[in-house]
Design an enzyme around this catalytic site. Structure first.
Site, short mmCIF file in Angstrom:
data_model
loop_
_atom_site.label_atom_id
_atom_site.label_comp_id
_atom_site.label_asym_id
_atom_site.label_seq_id
_atom_site.Cartn_x
_atom_site.Cartn_y
_atom_site.Cartn_z
N GLU A 162 -18.40 13.80 67.47
CA GLU A 162 -18.55 12.72 68.46
C GLU A 162 -19.72 12.97 69.42
OE1 GLU A 162 -14.75 12.02 70.34
OE2 GLU A 162 -13.78 11.53 68.46
N GLU A 187 -10.76 12.05 62.35
CA GLU A 187 -9.78 12.06 63.44
C GLU A 187 -9.12 10.69 63.50
OE1 GLU A 187 -10.86 13.07 67.47
OE2 GLU A 187 -12.04 14.80 66.79
O1 IFM Z 1 -8.96 15.05 72.01
C1 IFM Z 1 -10.02 14.25 71.59
C2 IFM Z 1 -10.91 15.01 70.64
O2 IFM Z 1 -11.37 16.20 71.21
C3 IFM Z 1 -12.11 14.17 70.28
N1 IFM Z 1 -11.71 12.87 69.81
C4 IFM Z 1 -10.75 12.14 70.59
C5 IFM Z 1 -9.55 13.00 70.89
C6 IFM Z 1 -8.54 12.21 71.73
O3 IFM Z 1 -9.12 11.78 72.92
#
Ligand code: IFM
Length: 455
Positions: free
Chosen positions: A163, A364
């Site tokens: 990200e 994710e």
């Molecule tokens: O916890 C975070 C992660 O570190 C990165 N993506 C989003 C998740 C939830 O906010």
């Protein structure tokens, strides 16, 4: 629940589909004393930045409990585990921890999927200028080569950055993430140097490595079909998505992004050859997805941010002060994020068409809910999103796997330990791990490849 396709019960995923869970070093490891400080240690120590003054000093003590955690993953039947390496720990000579972790994963038949950078920049590099400085990208490539030298013989799946949007814009524009700077111009420089870091690192990894990047692309929707709202959508799409996918997938920054931001920068920090360098062959694109964004044109923006990235006086969207963000009606998670898997479908289909043949991984996806061990709302969330992935697969999206965020409760950045994303509950007093109902549900899915018929 809203947006759940009619019957998810008969859904079977392709053989070989990867069933994984994800975590990140700063969020779980603890053992901060045995590594250099990162920007997140500094941020946590700054009053008012992190909920309750929480820190990553102990986190969920994974640096001590890792064998037990891997055993638990094995018991849950996970086929893959996405973890990140702490750059500060490697600088302190601590790469042996990951060496042993990888061996342990492999001995349980779990595929290690390594992320080189999940936001924990060594503080010393921030003191030298951080991501707005070009040198940081070169330092990252050296670090990538160093990690590869030790782990590339056993780790096949490599993610350079997690990200980068958050690193650049929450870190350097809105300041709700470390290092907490609020300079829109610097955030654009940071975004470019993160892209460059990806390209340099990808080029530095050995040919055996399958290399990707985990983006958090935004499914941006206009509030109405008006020309002004469509233009707001275009602007945010450029800042959220195309600022990365432009150079990564096509070897060039989008012209409209350069035009939109010209009052802030002339982009002269992009040197000849940079875009080609960023445009390295990718073995997969990682998609992190939680919720869509709804935007409209608004002459004065909409004051306090409503875009789900924390309350701040400073916008994470450079040169987009005339865009307002809206919370769609309907169900929300504990983060206040609306539950809408159609955004994930749209993104998967978008990349399927934009980069034909490029394998996709959902790197994710998951949700924060109340601490309870019985968590039917999380199961509903997962079921709805996995049904959407199944639909995208049927429509031709080359999705090869799913990494649930997160394996266990952990440090949720500026929210500290107040938000719980785990399918495994962690008691922060005792560090006891207790699989939630969702963990049992997911274990059945991972074992059978078919959507479970309820618990
Ligand atoms: O916890 C975070 C992660 O570190 C990165 N993506 C989003 C998740 C939830 O906010």
């Amino acid at each position: 629940m809203t947006n759940t396709p009619t019957d998810t019960r008969e859904l079977r995923f392709p053989d070989g589909f990867l069933w994984g869970a994800a975590t990140a070093a700063f969020q779980i490891e603890g053992a901060a004393a045995s590594r250099e400080p990162s920007i997140w240690d500094t941020f946590c120590a700054t009053p008012g930045k992190v909920h309750g003054g929480h820190t990553g000093e102990v986190a969920v003590d994974h640096h001590r409990l890792w064998r037990q955690d891997v055993r638990l993953m094995g018991e849950l039947g996970l086929g893959a585990y996405r973890f990140s390496v702490s750059w500060p720990r490697v600088r302190s000579g601590g790469i042996g921890f990951y060496d042993a972790l990888v061996d342990e994963l492999l001995s349980h038949g779990i595929l290690p999927c390594l992320t080189l950078y999940h936001w924990d920049l060594p503080q010393e590099l921030e003191a030298a200028g951080g991501w707005p400085e070009r040198e940081t990208a070169y330092a990252f490539a050296e670090y990538a080569a160093q990690v590869a030298q030790v782990l590339a013989d056993r780790v096949e799946l490599w993610t350079t950055l997690n990200e980068p949007w958050c690193s650049a814009f929450l870190g350097y524009a809105s300041g709700v993430h470390a290092p907490g700077r609020t300079s829109p111009a610097d955030s654009l420089r940071a975004a470019h140097h993160l892209n460059l870091a990806h390209g340099l690192a990808a080029a530095a990894l050995p040919a055996s490595a399958k290399v990707g990047i985990a983006l958090n692309p935004s499914a941006v929707r206009p509030l109405t079909g008006s020309a002004a709202d469509l233009d707001a959508q275009r602007r945010i799409d450029a800042l959220a998505n195309r600022i990365f996918t432009g150079p990564l997938l096509h070897g060039a920054y989008p012209q409209d992004l350069l035009a939109d931001t010209k009052a802030l920068t002339d982009w002269s920090f992009v040197r000849p050859g940079d875009e080609a360098l960023i445009h390295q062959p990718l073995d997969f694109l990682g998609v992190n997805y939680y919720t869509p964004a709804v935007v409209s044109a608004a002459p004065d923006g909409n004051g306090p941010r409503a875009d789900g990235h924390g309350a701040t006086a400073h916008s994470p969207w450079p040169a987009a002060d005339t865009v307002a963000f809206h919370q769609p009606p309907g169900e929300r998670t504990d983060m206040g994020w609306s539950v809408d898997p159609t955004g994930l479908y749209d993104l998967l289909m978008r990349f399927t068409h934009e980069a034909p043949g490029l394998p996709l991984l959902v790197t994710e996806n998951g949700a924060a809910y109340a601490p309870d061990v019985h968590d039917p709302a999380r199961i509903d969330y997962l079921e709805a999103h996995l049904a959407t992935i199944h639909r995208a697969l049927a429509d031709g999206a080359p999705v090869g796997g799913y990494f649930l965020w997160s394996l266990m409760d952990n440090f949720e950045w500026s929210y500290g330990y107040s938000k719980r994303f785990g399918i495994v509950h962690v008691d922060y007093e005792t560090q006891a791990r207790t699989p939630r109902s969702s963990a049992h549900w997911y274990a059945r899915l991972a074992r059978t490849g078919a959507m479970p018929t309820g618990l």
